[in-house]
Scaffold this motif. Sequence first.
Motif, short mmCIF file in Angstrom:
data_model
loop_
_atom_site.label_atom_id
_atom_site.label_comp_id
_atom_site.label_asym_id
_atom_site.label_seq_id
_atom_site.Cartn_x
_atom_site.Cartn_y
_atom_site.Cartn_z
N ARG A 31 0.84 -1.21 0.00
CA ARG A 31 0.00 0.00 0.00
C ARG A 31 0.87 1.26 0.00
O ARG A 31 0.60 2.21 -0.73
CB ARG A 31 -0.94 -0.02 1.20
N GLY A 34 2.04 2.05 -3.33
CA GLY A 34 1.00 2.35 -4.30
C GLY A 34 0.62 1.16 -5.15
O GLY A 34 0.03 1.32 -6.22
N THR A 36 -1.77 -1.64 -5.53
CA THR A 36 -3.08 -1.99 -4.97
C THR A 36 -3.76 -3.11 -5.73
O THR A 36 -4.93 -3.35 -5.53
CB THR A 36 -3.99 -0.76 -4.96
#
Length: 154
Positions: A31, A34, A36
Amino acid sequence: MNNHHELRVRPIVNGTVIDHILAGQAINVLRILGITGVSDAVVSMVMNVPSITLGHKDIVKIENRELEEKEVDKISLISPSASINIIRDFDVVDKYHVEMPSIVEGMVKCTNPNCISNTNEPVTSKFVVRTDPIRLRCLYCEHVISEKIAEYLL
């Protein structure tokens, strides 16, 4: 007959291996980076593998990417024992342990809803970092975050 099975994650040509992540924190590391679920990057994640020093640990491998300093600082807040390995042409060209910064700015949201950093004022959150155990103290309102730090990362 040997019935042991070994999980193998293939080596990466170029990229970053984040090792010695506290068990259960690999998803938070993704997370922070970035990642996801929708990404062009090849990412390998191993969770709860045996570790001599930690008991159990997580590992994250990201192909064709090297981490930014701010990402490493955030990882240090949730996993101060993590190490970063930079891989080029299958070789480790750099290896270092994360170092927790003494002050973090703009990386964590204050949990005090009345803090000036949570208003419409143009103020960036700032925390003093203490270790053992990790505690973040807001420079504006003195509020302390000592649990579930990953939930408050920006």
